[in-house]
Design a protein around this motif. Structure first.
Motif, PDB file in Angstrom:
ATOM      1  N   LEU A  86     -25.620  -9.214  16.520  1.00 23.75           N
ATOM      2  CA  LEU A  86     -27.407  -9.265  17.211  1.00 23.75           C
ATOM      3  C   LEU A  86     -27.685  -8.311  17.643  1.00 23.75           C
ATOM      4  N   PHE A 129     -30.207  -5.352  17.047  1.00 24.44           N
ATOM      5  CA  PHE A 129     -31.526  -5.090  16.119  1.00 24.44           C
ATOM      6  C   PHE A 129     -31.544  -3.667  16.477  1.00 24.44           C
ATOM      7  N   LEU A 162     -29.253 -11.802  23.102  1.00 21.78           N
ATOM      8  CA  LEU A 162     -29.806 -10.579  23.367  1.00 21.78           C
ATOM      9  C   LEU A 162     -30.469  -9.448  24.892  1.00 21.78           C
ATOM     10  N   PRO A 199     -36.701  -8.255  17.790  1.00 20.43           N
ATOM     11  CA  PRO A 199     -35.737  -9.412  17.154  1.00 20.43           C
ATOM     12  C   PRO A 199     -35.939 -10.968  17.540  1.00 20.43           C
ATOM     13  N   ALA A 202     -39.043 -11.675  15.177  1.00 19.64           N
ATOM     14  CA  ALA A 202     -38.544 -12.205  13.769  1.00 19.64           C
ATOM     15  C   ALA A 202     -37.813 -13.991  13.867  1.00 19.64           C
ATOM     16  N   GLU A 203     -37.310 -14.118  15.139  1.00 19.05           N
ATOM     17  CA  GLU A 203     -36.253 -14.952  15.365  1.00 19.05           C
ATOM     18  C   GLU A 203     -37.436 -16.239  14.766  1.00 19.05           C
ATOM     19  N   TYR A 221     -36.155  -8.538   7.590  1.00 20.18           N
ATOM     20  CA  TYR A 221     -36.498  -7.710   8.646  1.00 20.18           C
ATOM     21  C   TYR A 221     -35.047  -8.331   9.235  1.00 20.18           C
ATOM     22  N   GLN A 222     -34.634  -9.506   8.661  1.00 19.05           N
ATOM     23  CA  GLN A 222     -33.479  -9.819   9.075  1.00 19.05           C
ATOM     24  C   GLN A 222     -32.288  -9.152   8.544  1.00 19.05           C
ATOM     25  N   GLN A 233     -29.131  -6.926   7.519  1.00 20.34           N
ATOM     26  CA  GLN A 233     -28.542  -5.802   8.011  1.00 20.34           C
ATOM     27  C   GLN A 233     -28.048  -5.070   7.361  1.00 20.34           C
TER      28      GLN A 233
END
Lengths: 323, 281
Positions: free
Chosen positions: B6, B8, B163, B198, B201-202, B270-271, B273
């Motif tokens: 998770l 970020f 988070l 994050p 983004a979510e 953005y997500q 990785q």
């Protein structure tokens, strides 16, 4: 006790507990309704006697835990009470008679879709992960992202428009009845199965790709490369054995999409399944039918997740050979 | 490069043609929603011609089953769906976010209770739960907002809690505790600023998801009360046209898909990785 067996027993207990908790939520959420449940059903103009009669019929005059216990025990025997529709005339139908034949139809539809979508999604997901970063991967990912963004009914109607109306290959509706042969049924089912497959495929594909990409980037995969192992051996013997667990979990996770997709697909194609029944019952606020459908969906969802969990545990080499 | 799970890692995004296009699409929707009443040639519920009139100069996309201008309904439908989705996303983040922070930074018992509760709510697909709640509460804008926001909040709760748990274990939170700061301060002023990236983004992801959920529910006939326009019910009400080879009913569905796709596309960047050792430069 073998550690794997212990974990499995724990999971089974947890699954049973989840189902119990969900059934309680399904049963008691009706009490969230402001005011009296019986009066809500009958409307404001109902006489006090009618309300009292209905309260007695629904056992609303009994304590809540007792009602819940009775409801749950009856449901476990396949008795979901009486539907509200036709109640006024005194001939309300048994919910189970409405639900069970349709449940079978839904299982047929969902199983066919799973049979088409899961192998296709896994193959494409693995292909995209192996080709990650290259054009083929980007194309697969872009197409999958497009399908994820499409509402299920758009996929359904596009298929109807092209394959049923324009090409005339399949019927646009999937109404089936009991005296149809399996060949006819499959022909009618082609478009719903295709729709549902696309819905599930995109989700499973994206998650398979993400999970495998991560796996392929691990240091021990680099070691295998540096040892000079051929590509096929690296993928089949090093990556895949470690990927089954995550992949099974992904498939289980996406059962939620299958269930959501079933509801919409059945409504679009007028397929006599449990999803369509539930939507109709929601619209006419036939609470016993809605509760029965929700309970069945919950049991299927929790049961399949449990099965996937257990398969993932049993196939995990690290758990099978404890130090 | 060692970002896992998770965690970020904000990184400079490449500005690609695709991103610009996606952002432009989102802005176009926002403008249409805001200016809707001035753009639409006819009123939301105004009956202006015979039912199912074909495309013409007066009615660019024809009329619907009651003779209302399809294009105008489309504009109002976008406006209604967009505002609803926005309200639901904000409500679900307010609820799920604050409970998630509470679970991570507050007393252990609160975490236990909230987490078990959320587990139960997530043991059933969201649509099935939504259907059941709508059967109980009836349909309408207020019911939609409450039901979808409550169900969506469970997902927001999970992410926020995960988070915030990481942050809560760090020294600066411990320092704030020792300084004697209040729980609300620690939640809002210490932890929250460090997890907004994050969460935003979510929020984009959830918005797209909520937008699709509203479309699905309104398609199933459980959306806004008529005569209010929404995109899903427009498809449902005019779907018979498709069997005559007219694809006009697909336009509202496409409008839904294009917005959800554009938002997903922006967030996907953005997500994503960076793949360690990957060959995508």
């Amino acid at each position: 006790m073998h550690p794997v067996l212990k974990i499995i027993v724990q999971r089974l207990a947890l699954g049973g507990f989840s189902l119990l908790a969900v059934s309680a939520v399904i049963f008691f959420s009706v009490s969230l309704l402001p005011g009296d449940y019986a009066r809500n059903i009958l409307g404001q103009s109902a006489t006090p006697e009618a309300v009292a009669n209905l309260r007695h019929d629904l056992a609303l005059d009994r304590p809540a835990p007792e009602r819940y216990g009775r409801w749950l025990l009856a449901a476990a025997r396949g008795d979901f009470g009486t539907s509200f529709s036709g109640r006024d005339g005194g001939h309300g139908r048994a919910v189970s008679a409405l639900v069970l034949p349709r449940f079978f139809n839904t299982l047929v539809l969902a199983a066919l879709a799973a049979l088409v979508a899961i192998p296709a999604a896994l193959l494409l997901g693995i292909a995209a992960a192996i080709a990650r970063g290259r054009a083929a991967d980007r194309l697969i990912n872009a197409v999958a992202l497009t399908f994820v963004a499409m509402p299920e009914f758009l996929i359904a109607y596009v298929l109807i428009y092209w394959l049923a109306v324009r090409a005339g290959l399949f019927p646009p509706l999937a109404s089936i009845h009991e005296d149809m042969s399996w060949g006819q049924r499959l022909h009618r089912l082609a478009l719903p199965v295709l729709t549902l497959s696309f819905v599930v495929l995109a989700h499973i594909l994206r998650m398979t790709r993400a999970s495998l990409s991560e796996l392929l980037g691990r240091p021990w995969m680099e070691t295998a490369l540096l040892k000079g192992l051929p590509r096929r051996r690296r993928i089949v013997h090093h990556a895949l054995p470690n990927a089954w667990g995550p992949i099974i979990n992904i498939v289980a996770f996406n059962i939620a999409w299958l269930i959501t997709g079933v509801v919409v697909t059945e409504v679009v194609f007028v397929y006599p399944g449990i999803g369509q029944l539930m939507v109709d019952a929601v619209r006419s606020r036939d609470i016993p039918v809605v509760q029965a459908c929700a309970l069945i969906f919950a049991a299927v969802y929790i049961g399949l997740n449990l099965a996937a969990d257990i398969i993932a545990i049993v196939t995990n080499p690290r758990l099978l050979h404890p130090k | 490069m060692t970002s896992r799970g998770l965690h970020f890692s904000p990184r400079r995004e490449r500005v690609t043609a695709g991103r610009i296009l996606a952002a432009a699409i989102v802005w176009l929707y926002v403008l249409t929603a805001l200016l809707g009443p001035w753009i639409a040639p006819y009123g939301e519920a105004q009956i202006s011609a015979e039912p199912f009139a074909p495309w013409s100069a007066a009615h660019w996309l024809g009329t619907d089953q009651l003779g209302r201008d399809f294009l105008s309904r489309l504009v109002f439908g976008m406006r209604n769906s967009l505002f609803l989705a926005l309200a639901i996303t904000i409500a679900s983040f307010a609820l799920g976010g604050s409970l998630g922070l509470l679970a991570a930074a507050g007393p252990r018992l609160a975490d236990q209770i909230l987490s078990r509760l959320v587990d139960v709510f997530m043991a059933l697909p969201a649509l099935i739960f939504a259907l059941m709640l709508l059967a109980i509460f009836g349909t309408g804008a207020a019911q939609l907002i409450v039901v979808i926001a409550a169900l969506d909040a469970t997902r927001v709760f999970r992410l926020t809690r995960a988070l915030a748990m990481r942050e809560a274990a760090l020294e600066y939170v411990e320092a704030a505790r020792l300084r004697g700061e209040s729980l609300v301060w620690i939640m809002g002023r210490e932890i929250l600023p460090n997890i907004t990236g994050p969460l935003l983004a979510e929020a984009g992801m959830r918005f797209a998801f909520v937008f699709l959920t509203i479309a699905t529910l309104s398609f199933l006939g459980l959306g806004l009360q008529p005569p209010a326009a929404d995109l899903g019910s427009m498809v449902r009400e005019t779907a018979t046209l498709i069997t005559y080879g007219d694809f006009t009913p697909l336009i509202p569905a496409l409008v839904i898909a294009i917005l959800a796709g554009a938002v997903n596309f922006l967030i996907d960047g953005y997500q994503a990785q960076p793949v360690p050792g990957g060959d995508d430069g």
